[in-house]
Design an enzyme around this catalytic site. Structure first.
Site, mmCIF file in Angstrom:
data_model
loop_
_atom_site.group_PDB
_atom_site.id
_atom_site.type_symbol
_atom_site.label_atom_id
_atom_site.label_comp_id
_atom_site.label_asym_id
_atom_site.label_seq_id
_atom_site.Cartn_x
_atom_site.Cartn_y
_atom_site.Cartn_z
ATOM 1 N N SER B 332 9.978 -8.328 -57.877
ATOM 2 C CA SER B 332 10.968 -8.493 -56.813
ATOM 3 C C SER B 332 11.332 -7.211 -56.089
ATOM 4 O O SER B 332 12.094 -7.248 -55.115
ATOM 5 C CB SER B 332 12.244 -9.086 -57.394
ATOM 6 O OG SER B 332 11.951 -10.267 -58.095
ATOM 7 N N HIS B 381 19.978 -20.978 -56.483
ATOM 8 C CA HIS B 381 20.994 -20.069 -55.961
ATOM 9 C C HIS B 381 21.940 -20.764 -54.975
ATOM 10 O O HIS B 381 22.647 -20.091 -54.226
ATOM 11 C CB HIS B 381 20.325 -18.886 -55.265
ATOM 12 C CG HIS B 381 19.596 -17.993 -56.235
ATOM 13 N ND1 HIS B 381 20.205 -17.021 -56.975
ATOM 14 C CD2 HIS B 381 18.284 -17.973 -56.602
ATOM 15 C CE1 HIS B 381 19.313 -16.419 -57.744
ATOM 16 N NE2 HIS B 381 18.128 -16.994 -57.533
ATOM 17 N N CYS B 395 16.610 -14.074 -54.971
ATOM 18 C CA CYS B 395 16.246 -15.481 -54.947
ATOM 19 C C CYS B 395 14.755 -15.641 -54.703
ATOM 20 O O CYS B 395 14.239 -15.329 -53.624
ATOM 21 C CB CYS B 395 17.038 -16.203 -53.865
ATOM 22 S SG CYS B 395 16.532 -17.919 -53.691
#
Lengths: 382, 630
Positions: B332, B381, B395
């Site tokens: 991420s 989320h 997310c």
């Protein structure tokens, strides 16, 4: 009294000698001029040896010990009466030959040569005995003959010389063998060997050198001769010693590089610098001046030796003194000639200067005989 | 016994003898004169020739090794210096019997089994003739004395005073500064004539790291001197004339800060991982840590086989430089960069939201791409997830969708502008480029077309995406400068001449997009719902960052990821990238901890420590400047 007067009239020199009390030196059988020359040579040699050994006090101490022994032997030998020597000559000679035979069968050695006899930890070279035994034997033999020698006597003399010479050559030790032969031949020369014989022998040697080269000489001996003739051909191998010794001598110049400053010798370029090639060290560090001093000292010894031989009282003494003196010169000449590249490299030390024990002791015993001859009391004619 | 004596004529014999003595005397004098003539010829006539010959014998030209340049950190702390050391070495060509000599040496100095083993190994190597082969390093005074006393018995044995490279900080900088070692066979055979000359007095060469990269600068120029040697070549004296002094190597000053480096090293502790910190303004590398590490000093004098095997065969790969050669999926940590790219390319805007059910499904496909929250809660989320939330809370569903919308070509362009998939050009050799996939790449590497599912993996920094920690740090620094790319560098100056790296193409985006993404990254740390909010506690300054968790093994469709059940080596890698201070970024950091699990709990705290350390150093420097100014 009247006997003395009569004697004086007939032999004026001897009477002069008898009249005067013998000096202390003469009574202890020491020839002072010869002793001084030897001491000077010894001292000079030790100074050079210290430098030549890489300033290693070990060699100098060892040499001093040998000299002390050698001088003691010289004084001892000087006390021996010459008639005794003459009487013992055959036994000395035969004993020496016996030891040489023992060396051939039981000897020990190094570098492919068998020259030593070991007797319970003590090692010695019997060839050293022969250096004195041969001239004594030859002088004994010839002095008892009518001189100049006849042909058969010359042949017998040559046999006396050849037996030990060949035995030593078998060890093999060419240098010593030739020197011992020379000591015997010198006696023959002084005994009045006719010139014809000498020139005849010379011609034979010249003509006989070819078969000698082909069949007798070892490869290493031939190599030495080839190296002598053209040392530059094999710079790192056989010619190395000669090239380096000539470089050492030449670079010394007139005054030398100074004691302990010889680069050739101190930096180990010179092989055998403290033994056979020691004069190269001397020449490098003390220059031509140093060489001349050394040669002068040697000539002093030789001149004194010849004087003693001239004054000697009988033929045996004369022949022996002459031979010892001239053989000494041969040693000097062969060694210096070898190092300077004039003669083949045969293992001959520079007398009284090179490091090495037994040869010094033998030499000094020879000088002991010389002193015995020089200080002998006048014999009463029987 | 023989002829009667009365027949002998004594006076005739005496006369003959006297005559012969005369002749002998003449011969003696003649021969003596010939000797004198010979010596005169050698010593006077040919004196010049032999004097020259004698000099040529003893005087030789010898090269003098230059002093290797030193390496300092940015505050002048020594990282590599040269320490005098006495080395016992043997010239094999001059030793008549090696075994005897070595046995004798064994009585005089302590020789370990490793020393002997190394020595015999070195003997096998190719070397210049008459080159001394080291047997023992760092002899002490007593050992030197013992050898000196026995020198006459030790033909071919040498004790040499040498400068030996030393790395005072040991394992702290093993990978980056690197180490020197003996010139190997392979290096020697590759030498040009010029190199042979330059290395004529030197036995060592830089092997890895800066020591290798800056070898030609550090080495210096060999000098030459005339020496007097003996017949066996042993040098006895250095002569004054004809000396050319060696030029010492140049000193390196690094951007690196030893205190930051130590902080990173200690923060990683005994975990496997990497920390890279970059000075945002210059691109200079402030810290570059790879753990576990090793002591580079072991290599300088030749590492023993046992030690080397231990290092080489360790599962933790201490010799491996994770910062430049470790290629990890970035996870991420790419999200801020991709989000910025999407805004700039108008694929989405700041008002764009998605509904996150906890997973993403490609149109017309069965497979579910799950969000990382799936194992805890099945609700995702929430229903109004915009880019800000997607970055702040990381997310995955949003970015699956975004990746699908962007497609590989546009994603590739964005990543390439930040240096992904390319060498950063850092001044340490053997950097890896990682992999930033593209259609073209897949066709040539795999022979396959690009599938939309591939894009989803790239969008999440998984699958075929590989980055080095240095690339991540450089990417973060580019973010922090709002797109100004700088080549990361360790060396700041060579002999106080500053090195300015060549400029690179900038990553371009509108300033409002930067503001937006920065804000989201700040709130990763400084908001209650941020994934790294734990590290903001007690901070006196603001920072921005992004966590990441990279899968080591693929989780199959429908399987649950159970951290506890997985083998330790197969757990996820924890990552964090970030910069500080938020308002005027000065330091950018990338952290990766192998198999540590969560980026927020394992990697982010390390970054916080780095930031704290940096800020404290800044404070101290300011205080010092103030103190100096007033």
């Amino acid at each position: 009294m009247s006997l003395a007067g009569d004697f004086r009239r007939r032999m004026p020199e001897a009477s002069h000698d008898l009249r005067r009390p013998l000096s202390l030196w003469r009574r202890v059988h020491v020839d002072v001029p010869l002793l001084l020359a030897l001491l000077a040579l010894t001292a000079y040699g030790l100074v050079v040896l210290y430098s030549a050994s890489g300033q290693n006090p070990y060699y100098v101490k060892r040499q001093v010990v040998f000299f002390v022994i050698a001088y003691m032997m010289m004084f001892a030998v000087a006390q021996v009466r010459l008639q005794m020597l003459e009487r013992w000559a055959p036994w000395l000679y035969l004993g020496g030959i016996g030891l040489l035979l023992l060396v051939l069968y039981f000897g020990t050695g190094a570098k492919g040569a068998q020259r030593w006899l070991s007797l319970g930890g003590f090692r010695f070279q019997p060839s050293e005995i022969l250096k004195l035994a041969v001239p004594i034997a030859v002088a004994t033999y010839l002095s008892q003959r009518l001189l100049p020698p006849r042909f058969s006597q010359v042949v017998w003399t040559l046999v006396i010389i050849a037996v030990p010479a060949l035995l030593i050559m078998r060890q093999p030790d060419l240098g010593t063998s030739l020197l011992i032969a020379a000591s015997g031949l010198i006696v023959l020369f002084f005994a009045g060997l006719p010139w014809g014989y000498m020139f005849g022998a010379l011609a034979t040697v010249v003509l006989g050198s070819w078969p000698m080269w082909q069949f007798v000489l070892h490869d290493y001996q031939k190599q030495r001769i080839i190296t002598l003739l053209n040392p530059e051909a094999d710079k790192l191998g056989a010619g190395w010693n000669i090239i380096q010794s000539k470089t050492a001598i030449g670079s010394g110049g007139l005054h030398g590089k100074g004691w302990l400053n010889g680069t050739q010798s101190q930096l180990d370029f010179l092989p055998e610098g403290h033994t056979d090639f020691i004069i190269a060290v001397l020449a490098e560090e003390f220059g031509l001046v140093g060489v001349l001093v050394l040669v002068a000292l040697y000539l002093w010894v030789i001149a004194r030796g010849l004087m003693i031989s001239l004054k000697a009282q009988d033929t045996f003494s004369r022949l022996l003194a002459g031979s010892i003196t001239l053989t000494f010169f041969v040693y000097v000449f062969v060694n210096i000639g070898m190092v300077a590249g004039m003669l083949p490299v045969v293992g001959v030390p520079l007398p009284l200067v090179s490091h090495g024990g037994t040869s010094i002791v033998t030499l000094m015993m020879g000088f002991g005989i010389l002193m015995a001859i020089g200080t002998e009391r006048r014999r009463v004619v029987r | 016994m023989s002829e009667p004596l009365h027949l002998k004529d004594y006076s005739r014999e005496a006369r003959i003898f006297a005559y012969r003595v005369m002749i002998a005397a003449v011969v003696v004098v003649g021969l003596s004169l010939s000797l004198v003539a010979r010596f005169y010829n050698l010593q006077v006539v040919k004196y010049r020739d032999y004097a020259t010959q004698s000099d040529r014998n003893r005087v030789h030209v010898q090269s003098v090794p230059p002093t290797r340049g030193l390496i300092y950190d940015r505050n002048g702390v020594l990282l590599a210096d040269n320490r005098p050391s006495y080395t016992l070495s043997i010239v094999k060509e001059r030793v008549s019997d090696l075994d005897t000599t070595v046995a004798l040496l064994q009585e005089l100095v302590t020789l370990s089994a490793a020393d002997m083993e190394n020595f015999h190994e070195r003997l096998q190597q190719r070397r210049r003739p008459f080159e001394a082969v080291p047997l023992r390093y760092e002899l002490n005074e007593e050992e030197i004395a013992r050898i000196a006393v026995n020198e006459y018995r030790l033909e071919g044995v040498e004790v040499e005073a040498q400068l030996v490279r030393r790395y005072p900080l040991g394992k702290l900088l093993a990978h980056s500064v690197g180490y020197v070692g003996r010139i190997s066979d392979r290096e020697l055979s590759g030498f040009s004539e010029e190199q042979y000359r330059r290395y004529s007095g030197t036995h060592i060469i830089g092997k890895i790291g800066l020591e290798k990269q800056y070898e030609s600068v550090l080495l210096g120029e060999a000098g030459f001197q005339n020496v007097e040697t003996n017949a066996r070549g042993r040098v006895l004296r250095v002569l004054e004339r004809g000396r050319i002094d060696p030029q010492p190597g140049k000193n390196l000053v690094l951007h690196l800060d030893t205190e930051l480096q130590r902080m990173g090293f200690e923060a990683l502790g005994d975990r496997r991982g990497a920390v890279v910190a970059i000075d945002v303004a210059s691109g200079g590398v402030l810290a570059i840590v790879s753990t576990p590490s090793y002591d580079p000093n072991l290599f300088v004098t030749g590492i023993s086989y046992k030690n080397y095997r231990q290092l080489n065969e360790s599962l933790d790969l201490p010799l491996f430089d994770r910062t430049l050669q470790g290629q990890y999926p970035p996870g991420s940590t790419l999200k801020p960069m991709l989000g910025l790219g999407a805004l700039q390319q108008n694929i989405i805007d700041t008002k764009f939201t998605i509904n996150d059910p906890g997973f993403y499904r490609l149109p017309g496909e069965e497979r579910l791409y799950r969000d990382w929250t799936w194992k805890k809660t099945k609700s995702g989320h929430g229903s109004h997830v915009d880019l800000y939330i997607a970055i702040q809370q990381s997310c995955d569903t949003f970015f699956y969708d975004l990746a699908y919308r962007m497609g590989i070509d546009r994603m590739h362009a964005v990543g390439a502008a930040f240096g992904l998939g390319q060498h950063t050009g850092v001044d340490i050799p053997s950097e890896r480029a990682g992999n930033w996939p593209s259609r073209q790449w897949k066709r040539s590497a795999r022979g396959l077309h690009w599938f939309p599912g591939d894009s989803l993996n790239v969008g999440l920094g998984q699958g075929d995406v590989l980055t080095t920690p240095l690339q991540l740090a450089a990417m973060t620094a580019t973010l922090a400068t709002r797109g100004e790319r700088r080549r990361p560098r360790l060396v700041k100056a060579v002999d106080s001449v500053e090195i300015v790296p060549r400029a690179l193409d900038n990553a371009i985006a509108d300033s409002r997009h930067w503001d937006y993404v920065f804000n989201a990254m700040k709130d990763v740390v400084h908001s209650a719902r941020g994934t790294a909010q734990g590290i903001s506690r007690g901070a006196t300054y603001k920072m921005a960052g992004k966590t990441g968790t990279a899968q080591v093994v693929g989780i199959k469709q429908g399987e649950y990821y159970d951290e506890e059940a997985l083998d330790e080596r197969q757990r996820d890698h924890a990552l964090f990238v970030g910069f500080a201070p938020y308002e005027t970024p000065k330091i950018a950091v990338a952290v990766i901890v192998e198999n540590a699990g969560s980026g927020s709990t394992q990697a982010a705290p390390i970054a916080r420590k780095m930031f704290d350390a940096y800020m404290e150093l800044e404070q101290r420097q300011l205080a010092r400047l103030d103190g100096g100014g007033s």
